[in-house]
Design a protein around this motif. Sequence first.
Motif, PDB file in Angstrom:
ATOM      1  N   GLU A  88      10.979   3.276   0.195  1.00 17.82           N
ATOM      2  CA  GLU A  88      10.744   2.095   1.020  1.00 17.82           C
ATOM      3  C   GLU A  88      10.834   2.525   2.483  1.00 17.82           C
ATOM      4  O   GLU A  88      11.908   2.818   2.994  1.00 17.82           O
ATOM      5  N   TYR A  89       9.692   2.566   3.145  1.00 17.71           N
ATOM      6  CA  TYR A  89       9.639   3.058   4.516  1.00 17.71           C
ATOM      7  C   TYR A  89       9.900   1.977   5.552  1.00 17.71           C
ATOM      8  O   TYR A  89      10.496   2.237   6.587  1.00 17.71           O
ATOM      9  N   ILE A  90       9.425   0.764   5.291  1.00 13.64           N
ATOM     10  CA  ILE A  90       9.576  -0.320   6.252  1.00 13.64           C
ATOM     11  C   ILE A  90      10.709  -1.230   5.796  1.00 13.64           C
ATOM     12  O   ILE A  90      10.670  -1.782   4.705  1.00 13.64           O
ATOM     13  N   LYS A  91      11.711  -1.339   6.628  1.00 12.05           N
ATOM     14  CA  LYS A  91      12.883  -2.158   6.311  1.00 12.05           C
ATOM     15  C   LYS A  91      12.878  -3.426   7.150  1.00 12.05           C
ATOM     16  O   LYS A  91      12.488  -3.408   8.319  1.00 12.05           O
ATOM     17  N   THR A  92      13.367  -4.491   6.553  1.00 14.91           N
ATOM     18  CA  THR A  92      13.568  -5.735   7.280  1.00 14.91           C
ATOM     19  C   THR A  92      14.990  -5.752   7.810  1.00 14.91           C
ATOM     20  O   THR A  92      15.932  -5.468   7.077  1.00 14.91           O
ATOM     21  N   VAL A  93      15.128  -6.050   9.077  1.00 10.93           N
ATOM     22  CA  VAL A  93      16.440  -6.235   9.680  1.00 10.93           C
ATOM     23  C   VAL A  93      16.564  -7.750   9.854  1.00 10.93           C
ATOM     24  O   VAL A  93      15.960  -8.339  10.751  1.00 10.93           O
ATOM     25  N   TRP A  94      17.280  -8.363   8.936  1.00 11.53           N
ATOM     26  CA  TRP A  94      17.342  -9.816   8.859  1.00 11.53           C
ATOM     27  C   TRP A  94      17.757 -10.450  10.175  1.00 11.53           C
ATOM     28  O   TRP A  94      18.707 -10.013  10.809  1.00 11.53           O
ATOM     29  N   GLY A  95      16.989 -11.446  10.555  1.00 13.62           N
ATOM     30  CA  GLY A  95      17.259 -12.171  11.783  1.00 13.62           C
ATOM     31  C   GLY A  95      16.723 -11.510  13.030  1.00 13.62           C
ATOM     32  O   GLY A  95      16.791 -12.068  14.115  1.00 13.62           O
ATOM     33  N   ILE A  96      16.198 -10.274  12.883  1.00 11.11           N
ATOM     34  CA  ILE A  96      15.684  -9.547  14.062  1.00 11.11           C
ATOM     35  C   ILE A  96      14.220  -9.180  13.881  1.00 11.11           C
ATOM     36  O   ILE A  96      13.380  -9.595  14.669  1.00 11.11           O
ATOM     37  N   GLY A  97      13.911  -8.345  12.885  1.00 17.20           N
ATOM     38  CA  GLY A  97      12.533  -7.902  12.722  1.00 17.20           C
ATOM     39  C   GLY A  97      12.407  -6.789  11.711  1.00 17.20           C
ATOM     40  O   GLY A  97      12.995  -6.848  10.634  1.00 17.20           O
ATOM     41  N   PHE A  98      11.696  -5.736  12.083  1.00 18.20           N
ATOM     42  CA  PHE A  98      11.375  -4.650  11.160  1.00 18.20           C
ATOM     43  C   PHE A  98      11.568  -3.296  11.830  1.00 18.20           C
ATOM     44  O   PHE A  98      11.504  -3.169  13.042  1.00 18.20           O
ATOM     45  N   LYS A  99      11.788  -2.290  10.975  1.00 23.59           N
ATOM     46  CA  LYS A  99      11.881  -0.921  11.473  1.00 23.59           C
ATOM     47  C   LYS A  99      11.318   0.025  10.428  1.00 23.59           C
ATOM     48  O   LYS A  99      11.271  -0.288   9.239  1.00 23.59           O
TER      49      LYS A  99
ATOM     50  N   LYS B   7       0.827  -1.213   0.000  1.00 25.90           N
ATOM     51  CA  LYS B   7       0.000   0.000   0.000  1.00 25.90           C
ATOM     52  C   LYS B   7       0.858   1.259   0.000  1.00 25.90           C
ATOM     53  O   LYS B   7       0.549   2.224  -0.705  1.00 25.90           O
ATOM     54  N   LEU B   8       1.918   1.256   0.786  1.00 26.08           N
ATOM     55  CA  LEU B   8       2.801   2.428   0.822  1.00 26.08           C
ATOM     56  C   LEU B   8       3.534   2.612  -0.505  1.00 26.08           C
ATOM     57  O   LEU B   8       3.770   3.746  -0.928  1.00 26.08           O
ATOM     58  N   ALA B   9       3.871   1.513  -1.166  1.00 30.18           N
ATOM     59  CA  ALA B   9       4.574   1.591  -2.454  1.00 30.18           C
ATOM     60  C   ALA B   9       3.712   2.232  -3.532  1.00 30.18           C
ATOM     61  O   ALA B   9       4.227   2.867  -4.447  1.00 30.18           O
ATOM     62  N   LYS B  10       2.409   2.075  -3.430  1.00 29.37           N
ATOM     63  CA  LYS B  10       1.503   2.705  -4.396  1.00 29.37           C
ATOM     64  C   LYS B  10       1.457   4.211  -4.220  1.00 29.37           C
ATOM     65  O   LYS B  10       1.194   4.947  -5.157  1.00 29.37           O
ATOM     66  N   ALA B  11       1.725   4.667  -2.993  1.00 28.00           N
ATOM     67  CA  ALA B  11       1.670   6.095  -2.697  1.00 28.00           C
ATOM     68  C   ALA B  11       3.014   6.793  -2.873  1.00 28.00           C
ATOM     69  O   ALA B  11       3.071   7.986  -3.121  1.00 28.00           O
ATOM     70  N   SER B  12       4.112   6.028  -2.734  1.00 28.71           N
ATOM     71  CA  SER B  12       5.438   6.629  -2.796  1.00 28.71           C
ATOM     72  C   SER B  12       6.471   5.572  -3.163  1.00 28.71           C
ATOM     73  O   SER B  12       6.377   4.439  -2.697  1.00 28.71           O
ATOM     74  N   PRO B  13       7.475   5.929  -3.945  1.00 34.00           N
ATOM     75  CA  PRO B  13       8.518   4.962  -4.288  1.00 34.00           C
ATOM     76  C   PRO B  13       9.499   4.686  -3.142  1.00 34.00           C
ATOM     77  O   PRO B  13      10.287   3.754  -3.203  1.00 34.00           O
TER      78      PRO B  13
END
Length: 76
Positions: free
Chosen positions: A62-73, A54-60
């Motif tokens: 990338e707001y939510i990042k995956t922190v591999w092995g931990i979670g998201f930010k 949904k966010l990608a449709k509104a803006s190019p």
Amino acid sequence: QIDMPPKELELLYCLAASPNQVFTREQLYQQVWDGTYMGDDNTVNVHISNLRSKLAKASPTEYIKTVWGIGFKMCD
């Protein structure tokens, strides 16, 4: 304007309220769903994926990042 169900909105708010803080899936599950994380639940991943789409449709950006092995930010 982006339409989203209440849980996606709560998840987005949780991430956006603390930019650059990494949240584990367990932390997000407990904060948004008020439950005990079982470790194999895909709920958080599915909601993160929906939010990203949904966010990608509104803006190019990338707001939510995956922190591999931990979670998201949420990036500021």
